[in-house]
Scaffold this motif. Structure first.
Motif, mmCIF file in Angstrom:
data_model
loop_
_atom_site.group_PDB
_atom_site.id
_atom_site.type_symbol
_atom_site.label_atom_id
_atom_site.label_comp_id
_atom_site.label_asym_id
_atom_site.label_seq_id
_atom_site.Cartn_x
_atom_site.Cartn_y
_atom_site.Cartn_z
ATOM 1 N N VAL A 175 0.858 -1.195 0.000
ATOM 2 C CA VAL A 175 0.000 0.000 0.000
ATOM 3 C C VAL A 175 0.890 1.239 0.000
ATOM 4 C CG1 VAL A 175 -1.940 -1.103 1.177
ATOM 5 C CG2 VAL A 175 -0.165 -0.014 2.513
ATOM 6 N N LYS A 176 0.298 2.377 -0.276
ATOM 7 C CA LYS A 176 1.029 3.648 -0.207
ATOM 8 C C LYS A 176 1.007 4.100 1.247
ATOM 9 C CE LYS A 176 -0.265 4.874 -4.890
ATOM 10 N NZ LYS A 176 -1.098 5.748 -5.727
ATOM 11 N N MET A 177 2.015 3.686 1.978
ATOM 12 C CA MET A 177 2.048 3.867 3.424
ATOM 13 C C MET A 177 2.096 5.335 3.826
ATOM 14 S SD MET A 177 1.744 2.313 6.240
ATOM 15 C CE MET A 177 1.920 0.602 5.861
ATOM 16 N N LYS A 178 2.671 6.196 3.015
ATOM 17 C CA LYS A 178 2.768 7.612 3.377
ATOM 18 C C LYS A 178 1.385 8.248 3.544
ATOM 19 C CE LYS A 178 7.242 8.702 1.376
ATOM 20 N NZ LYS A 178 7.992 9.544 0.431
ATOM 21 N N LEU A 179 0.417 7.757 2.785
ATOM 22 C CA LEU A 179 -0.928 8.332 2.858
ATOM 23 C C LEU A 179 -1.681 7.903 4.114
ATOM 24 C CD1 LEU A 179 -2.112 7.827 -0.837
ATOM 25 C CD2 LEU A 179 -1.360 9.954 0.221
ATOM 26 N N ILE A 180 -1.447 6.706 4.581
ATOM 27 C CA ILE A 180 -2.291 6.160 5.649
ATOM 28 C C ILE A 180 -1.531 5.791 6.919
ATOM 29 C CG2 ILE A 180 -4.051 5.275 4.084
ATOM 30 C CD1 ILE A 180 -2.710 2.542 4.291
ATOM 31 N N ALA A 181 -0.269 6.092 7.012
ATOM 32 C CA ALA A 181 0.549 5.658 8.152
ATOM 33 C C ALA A 181 0.033 6.201 9.480
ATOM 34 C CB ALA A 181 2.000 6.079 7.943
ATOM 35 N N GLU A 182 -0.516 7.385 9.484
ATOM 36 C CA GLU A 182 -0.933 8.024 10.731
ATOM 37 C C GLU A 182 -2.421 7.869 11.016
ATOM 38 O OE1 GLU A 182 1.329 9.165 12.806
ATOM 39 O OE2 GLU A 182 2.826 8.589 11.338
ATOM 40 N N THR A 183 -3.076 6.895 10.379
ATOM 41 C CA THR A 183 -4.478 6.620 10.675
ATOM 42 C C THR A 183 -4.588 5.220 11.264
ATOM 43 O OG1 THR A 183 -4.884 5.751 8.460
ATOM 44 C CG2 THR A 183 -5.332 8.084 8.797
ATOM 45 N N ASP A 184 -5.719 4.966 11.937
ATOM 46 C CA ASP A 184 -5.938 3.628 12.469
ATOM 47 C C ASP A 184 -6.800 2.826 11.500
ATOM 48 O OD1 ASP A 184 -8.502 4.613 12.828
ATOM 49 O OD2 ASP A 184 -8.549 4.318 14.987
ATOM 50 N N PHE A 185 -7.188 1.647 11.897
ATOM 51 C CA PHE A 185 -7.954 0.725 11.065
ATOM 52 C C PHE A 185 -9.295 1.322 10.647
ATOM 53 C CE2 PHE A 185 -10.818 -2.935 10.576
ATOM 54 C CZ PHE A 185 -10.060 -3.754 9.749
ATOM 55 N N HIS A 186 -9.832 2.216 11.461
ATOM 56 C CA HIS A 186 -11.150 2.781 11.215
ATOM 57 C C HIS A 186 -11.097 4.136 10.500
ATOM 58 C CE1 HIS A 186 -12.613 -0.450 13.680
ATOM 59 N NE2 HIS A 186 -11.750 -0.106 14.618
ATOM 60 N N GLY A 187 -9.911 4.575 10.123
ATOM 61 C CA GLY A 187 -9.768 5.832 9.387
ATOM 62 C C GLY A 187 -9.588 7.052 10.262
ATOM 63 N N ASN A 188 -9.503 6.859 11.549
ATOM 64 C CA ASN A 188 -9.322 7.985 12.463
ATOM 65 C C ASN A 188 -7.832 8.264 12.630
ATOM 66 O OD1 ASN A 188 -12.123 7.854 12.960
ATOM 67 N ND2 ASN A 188 -11.784 6.267 14.497
ATOM 68 N N PRO A 189 -7.468 9.543 12.787
ATOM 69 C CA PRO A 189 -6.040 9.839 13.046
ATOM 70 C C PRO A 189 -5.645 9.281 14.408
ATOM 71 C CG PRO A 189 -7.374 11.854 13.073
ATOM 72 C CD PRO A 189 -8.279 10.732 12.703
ATOM 73 N N ILE A 190 -4.432 8.729 14.471
ATOM 74 C CA ILE A 190 -3.991 8.158 15.747
ATOM 75 C C ILE A 190 -3.554 9.280 16.680
ATOM 76 C CG2 ILE A 190 -3.385 5.895 14.888
ATOM 77 C CD1 ILE A 190 -0.514 6.745 14.756
ATOM 78 N N GLU A 191 -3.734 9.034 17.954
ATOM 79 C CA GLU A 191 -3.393 10.026 18.974
ATOM 80 C C GLU A 191 -1.890 10.103 19.133
ATOM 81 O OE1 GLU A 191 -5.469 8.239 22.105
ATOM 82 O OE2 GLU A 191 -7.394 8.557 21.155
ATOM 83 N N GLY A 192 -1.405 11.298 19.387
ATOM 84 C CA GLY A 192 0.027 11.470 19.601
ATOM 85 C C GLY A 192 0.779 11.816 18.336
ATOM 86 N N SER A 193 0.067 12.049 17.222
ATOM 87 C CA SER A 193 0.759 12.401 15.983
ATOM 88 C C SER A 193 0.516 13.822 15.608
ATOM 89 C CB SER A 193 0.299 11.502 14.841
ATOM 90 O OG SER A 193 -1.105 11.608 14.639
#
Length: 142
Positions: free
Chosen positions: A124-142
């Protein structure tokens, strides 16, 4: 050495008849388990997939949503593959022991989940989705 005669009178007649099984198919739990193990378990999962991928993330850009859907599929497939390798009665316990709970893995960032489950991140294109979780929400602490 004695010479063997070719006369048919010396030979015994044999009759072949078909016999039923000793046990009916539903009477043996052990045979049912063996039959279940030999059947591929992935066919049932393939039937459950929707024909057309659903747009689960309308708030995200289409390219990001597509990559996130790919990542979700890879994570779900890997979890199913790992769970299939464990013994029947201890799947959840062994998965939780080695990787954490399934919910905890899905709450991680996509990059962390890929690393935990040992999935190749070049799929996958990791740069686009690296900072999201499985549900599409941004992960905390980023």
């Amino acid at each position: 050495m004695k010479k063997v005669s070719d006369r048919s009178t010396d030979r015994q007649k044999v009759s072949v008849s078909e016999r039923n099984l000793l046990l009916a198919p539903g009477q043996s739990k052990k045979l049912a388990e063996i039959r279940k193990r030999l059947q591929p378990a992935l066919k049932a999962a393939a039937v459950q997939l929707p024909e057309k991928p659903q747009q689960l993330f309308p708030s995200l850009k289409p390219e990001v949503a597509t990559e996130l859907n790919k990542a979700r599929t890879l994570i779900d497939d890997r979890i199913a593959q790992i769970m299939h390798s464990f013994p029947e009665g201890k799947k959840n316990k062994l998965f939780r022991f080695r990787y954490g709970s399934i919910d905890a893995v899905k709450a991680m960032g996509i990059k962390a989940a890929f690393k935990t489950l040992d999935i190749d991140d070049n799929l996958v294109k990791m740069k686009l989705i690296a900072e999201t979780d499985f549900h599409g929400n941004p992960i905390e602490g980023s």
